[in-house]
Design a protein around this motif. Structure first.
Motif, PDB file in Angstrom:
ATOM      1  N   ILE A   1       0.837  -1.198   0.000  1.00 16.56           N
ATOM      2  CA  ILE A   1       0.000   0.000   0.000  1.00 16.56           C
ATOM      3  C   ILE A   1       0.871   1.247   0.000  1.00 16.56           C
ATOM      4  O   ILE A   1       0.606   2.215  -0.731  1.00 16.56           O
ATOM      5  N   ALA A   2       1.948   1.203   0.795  1.00 18.27           N
ATOM      6  CA  ALA A   2       2.856   2.349   0.832  1.00 18.27           C
ATOM      7  C   ALA A   2       3.551   2.541  -0.516  1.00 18.27           C
ATOM      8  O   ALA A   2       3.800   3.675  -0.949  1.00 18.27           O
ATOM      9  N   ALA A   3       3.849   1.449  -1.199  1.00 19.53           N
ATOM     10  CA  ALA A   3       4.499   1.557  -2.511  1.00 19.53           C
ATOM     11  C   ALA A   3       3.570   2.229  -3.516  1.00 19.53           C
ATOM     12  O   ALA A   3       4.017   3.032  -4.341  1.00 19.53           O
ATOM     13  N   PHE A   4       2.290   1.875  -3.472  1.00 24.05           N
ATOM     14  CA  PHE A   4       1.336   2.523  -4.370  1.00 24.05           C
ATOM     15  C   PHE A   4       1.163   3.996  -4.007  1.00 24.05           C
ATOM     16  O   PHE A   4       1.017   4.836  -4.897  1.00 24.05           O
ATOM     17  N   ALA A   5       1.198   4.306  -2.709  1.00 23.08           N
ATOM     18  CA  ALA A   5       1.017   5.689  -2.285  1.00 23.08           C
ATOM     19  C   ALA A   5       2.245   6.535  -2.610  1.00 23.08           C
ATOM     20  O   ALA A   5       2.125   7.718  -2.915  1.00 23.08           O
ATOM     21  N   ALA A   6       3.423   5.938  -2.561  1.00 24.25           N
ATOM     22  CA  ALA A   6       4.658   6.682  -2.822  1.00 24.25           C
ATOM     23  C   ALA A   6       5.241   6.217  -4.150  1.00 24.25           C
ATOM     24  O   ALA A   6       6.265   5.550  -4.207  1.00 24.25           O
ATOM     25  N   ARG A   7       4.623   6.555  -5.219  1.00 25.62           N
ATOM     26  CA  ARG A   7       5.025   6.068  -6.538  1.00 25.62           C
ATOM     27  C   ARG A   7       6.349   6.649  -7.002  1.00 25.62           C
ATOM     28  O   ARG A   7       6.952   6.134  -7.947  1.00 25.62           O
ATOM     29  N   ASP A   8       6.784   7.669  -6.332  1.00 25.13           N
ATOM     30  CA  ASP A   8       8.044   8.261  -6.743  1.00 25.13           C
ATOM     31  C   ASP A   8       9.228   7.441  -6.252  1.00 25.13           C
ATOM     32  O   ASP A   8      10.370   7.673  -6.651  1.00 25.13           O
ATOM     33  N   GLN A   9       8.966   6.478  -5.360  1.00 27.53           N
ATOM     34  CA  GLN A   9      10.047   5.628  -4.849  1.00 27.53           C
ATOM     35  C   GLN A   9      10.269   4.521  -5.874  1.00 27.53           C
ATOM     36  O   GLN A   9       9.435   3.656  -6.039  1.00 27.53           O
ATOM     37  N   THR A  10      11.374   4.528  -6.564  1.00 31.84           N
ATOM     38  CA  THR A  10      11.606   3.599  -7.668  1.00 31.84           C
ATOM     39  C   THR A  10      12.727   2.618  -7.402  1.00 31.84           C
ATOM     40  O   THR A  10      13.113   1.877  -8.291  1.00 31.84           O
TER      41      THR A  10
END
Length: 182
Positions: free
Chosen positions: A52-61
């Motif tokens: 869920i956090a990955a979807f919320a923070a899409r800028d984290q690549t």
């Protein structure tokens, strides 16, 4: 200059798809280990929250950093549970040792009680073997007393008075205990 070829940057859809694939892989792993205890449930929760956090923070690549974070969380949970299991094993060992001591003491007490019982039975058997001799001795003593006690009592003035007789001296000068009839 780097040894790696320049790859085009991933689009947002590709990044989402990559993150989605990573999250799906983590969920798949969690389905395979559903036999674990509450620790595994916490790990699944952490993985789901990470998705869920990955979807919320899409800028984290950076998938490597994300994987390292998940690994640290999982390691922390496992270390804590391993510590608890080690303490439990130590406690169980202590209880087991104490139980062995108690059982050893109980076995010693049982052996002592059986020895005491055997000793008492031996004493009773020896007494039973001597009992006929005691009975014979009592009969002999009773016969001797029935013959000798009256003679002994009659030879003493005080005992003669207790018997209800009179202590007198005969014409020949001998003292005697005499019963008179009225």
């Amino acid at each position: 200059m780097t040894d790696q070829p320049d790859l085009p940057a991933l689009s947002d859809d590709e990044l989402r798809e990559t993150l989605d694939l990573m999250a799906t892989a983590i969920a798949s792993m969690s389905n395979r280990i559903d036999d674990l205890t509450t620790v595994a449930d916490k790990q699944i929760k952490v993985s789901t929250e990470a998705r869920i956090a990955a979807f919320a923070a899409r800028d984290q690549t950076d998938p490597k950093a994300f994987g390292q974070l998940v690994g640290e969380v999982i390691d922390g949970e496992i270390d804590e549970n391993l510590g608890r299991m080690a303490r439990m094993a130590t406690d169980l060992l202590k209880v087991s040792n104490r139980t062995q001591e108690v059982l050893k003491k109980a076995e010693e007490d049982k052996s002592a009680a059986l020895r005491d019982l055997w000793d008492r039975e031996q004493k009773v058997d020896r007494f039973k073997a001597r009992l006929p001799w005691f009975g014979l001795g009592a009969v002999v003593l009773a016969l001797a007393m029935s013959l000798l006690l009256p003679r002994f009592l009659a030879s003493n003035a005080s005992a003669c008075a207790v018997l209800g007789a009179s202590w007198t001296t005969t014409t020949t000068g001998v003292d005697a205990c005499v019963f008179y009839r009225e």
